[in-house]
Design a protein around this motif. Structure first.
Motif, short mmCIF file in Angstrom:
data_model
loop_
_atom_site.label_atom_id
_atom_site.label_comp_id
_atom_site.label_asym_id
_atom_site.label_seq_id
_atom_site.Cartn_x
_atom_site.Cartn_y
_atom_site.Cartn_z
N GLU A 61 0.82 -1.21 0.00
CA GLU A 61 0.00 0.00 0.00
C GLU A 61 0.86 1.26 0.00
O GLU A 61 0.53 2.25 -0.67
N ALA B 165 2.40 1.82 -3.52
CA ALA B 165 1.36 2.26 -4.45
C ALA B 165 0.94 3.71 -4.19
O ALA B 165 0.68 4.48 -5.12
N ALA B 166 0.91 4.10 -2.90
CA ALA B 166 0.52 5.47 -2.55
C ALA B 166 1.53 6.49 -3.05
O ALA B 166 1.18 7.65 -3.28
N LEU C 117 3.74 5.68 -5.83
CA LEU C 117 3.93 5.50 -7.27
C LEU C 117 2.76 6.00 -8.09
O LEU C 117 2.95 6.59 -9.16
N ASP C 118 1.53 5.79 -7.63
CA ASP C 118 0.36 6.19 -8.41
C ASP C 118 0.37 7.69 -8.74
O ASP C 118 0.20 8.07 -9.91
N PRO C 119 0.57 8.59 -7.76
CA PRO C 119 0.60 10.02 -8.10
C PRO C 119 1.75 10.40 -9.02
O PRO C 119 1.61 11.30 -9.85
N LEU D 276 3.12 8.49 -11.40
CA LEU D 276 2.82 8.04 -12.76
C LEU D 276 1.70 8.85 -13.39
O LEU D 276 1.69 9.06 -14.61
N GLU D 277 0.75 9.29 -12.57
CA GLU D 277 -0.38 10.05 -13.10
C GLU D 277 0.00 11.48 -13.47
O GLU D 277 -0.67 12.12 -14.29
N PRO E 118 1.71 12.38 -17.73
CA PRO E 118 1.66 11.06 -17.11
C PRO E 118 2.57 10.07 -17.81
O PRO E 118 2.97 10.27 -18.96
N LEU F 26 4.69 -3.19 -9.93
CA LEU F 26 3.58 -2.30 -10.28
C LEU F 26 3.81 -1.62 -11.63
O LEU F 26 2.86 -1.43 -12.40
N ARG G 266 1.70 -2.07 -15.45
CA ARG G 266 1.21 -0.97 -16.28
C ARG G 266 1.85 -0.95 -17.66
O ARG G 266 1.60 -0.03 -18.45
#
Length: 337
Positions: free
Chosen positions: A238, A241-242, A244-246, A248-249, A252, A284, A288
């Motif tokens: 978690e 991911a918290a 990496l997600d921002p 990558l977005e 982007p 992760l 993608r």
């Protein structure tokens, strides 16, 4: 004097100078350290007909920046007091010491004091006839403004920027080329970090913030600035991911991209945890459709003894990969030599 914090120091007022003396003793073959004003310079400076690559900032982020002075990376670094910008005379001295006749590129993290002082130094050097350019890195996606910045903060991407541009300058790329390359990297790199514990600045004598045992700060800055939000600590899956997600977005990033993944420790994080987190991040990214072509894992831009980590992702192409792979010989980063 009485030491009021549990650190391996003598006097908080002299901790940076004392550390620089130790650095000079440990790396006399690589570095020349001057103390008034404080500047760390590569031992063979100035290198004639080579663009000088110069950076710096507050101390407390070691090995950034002095640990990256040497062949294939920085020509000089300007260490300010802990978490405090270097002064214009430090930066001007760095330019003077490294001027080989091809100009200088200043790499500045986006903190208000750094930007102002490096810009002032660039103006002073220009008045002396040196062609000086400045680039500002602002790769942190966590917040738009902080206690220290107008806009995004400069964080882990700085390490990658210094390596790539340093390699180009070592190869003889001119000032225009180095500046253009730096702006390319800045446009393609994003970072975000988290803290599990605060750090204690020597002269402050107390932690920079307080976290409960089950809390972490998501989106922390390298000076202990607050991030996006304070949340409960969860499993490593978690946490990664918290971050990496921002990242990558924001650019982007997309399926088919080739990247360099930098998993960085904030100073108090064991390597076993960094490798664990790095493995999760690689998985992760693969899910993608993003290919990790190069990696860096370790504590390279820190916040004193803070427990935590950051992830930096740089979109790469053949040019950037070749420059990343080029030989480097510094106190903290070396390969190909």
């Amino acid at each position: 004097m009485e030491v009021t914090v549990k650190k391996i120091i003598n006097d908080p007022a002299t901790v940076v100078a004392d550390a620089l003396r130790g650095m000079a003793a440990a790396h006399a073959d690589l570095l020349d350290v001057q103390y008034d004003p404080a500047v760390v310079v590569r031992a063979d400076a100035p290198v004639q007909r080579k663009v000088a690559i110069i950076s710096g900032g507050g101390s407390g982020h070691e090995p950034l920046h002095g640990g990256f002075v040497g062949r294939g990376m920085l020509d000089a670094a300007c260490p300010g007091p802990v978490f405090t910008s270097p002064t214009p005379d430090q930066v001007q001295a760095a330019v003077t010491r490294t001027d080989g006749g091809a100009g200088a590129l200043l790499i500045v993290k986006n903190y208000t004091g750094d930007v102002l002082n490096f810009e002032t130094a660039a103006e002073l050097a220009a008045a002396e006839g040196v062609d000086v350019r400045t680039v500002v890195i602002d790769d942190d996606v966590a917040v738009k403004d902080s206690l220290y910045t107008a806009g995004r903060r400069g964080v882990g991407g700085t390490v990658l920027l210094e390596k790539v541009v340093g390699a180009a300058a070592e190869r003889g790329v001119d000032l225009d080329g180095c500046e253009a390359l730096a702006r390319k990297v800045i446009g393609q790199v994003r970072s975000m970090g988290l803290a599990l514990s605060p750090c204690t600045v020597p002269h402050a004598g107390e932690p920079s913030f307080v976290l409960a045992d089950d809390e972490m700060e998501l989106g922390i800055g390298i000076h202990g600035e607050p991030g996006r939000r304070r949340v409960r600590v969860g499993p490593a899956d978690e946490l990664v991911a918290a971050l990496l997600d921002p990242v990558l977005e924001d650019l982007p990033f997309a399926a088919g991209d080739r990247v360099l993944l930098f998993t960085n420790g904030m100073g108090g994080t064991p390597q076993i945890e960094l490798y664990l987190a790095h493995g999760i991040a690689e998985r992760l990214l693969a899910e993608r459709g993003i290919t990790v072509e190069r990696r860096l894992v370790g504590s390279y831009i820190t916040s004193l003894e803070m427990q935590g980590m950051s992830l930096t992702v740089l979109k790469v192409d053949d040019e950037l990969i070749e420059l990343w792979d080029a030989p480097v010989h510094t106190a903290a980063l070396r390969w190909g030599v």
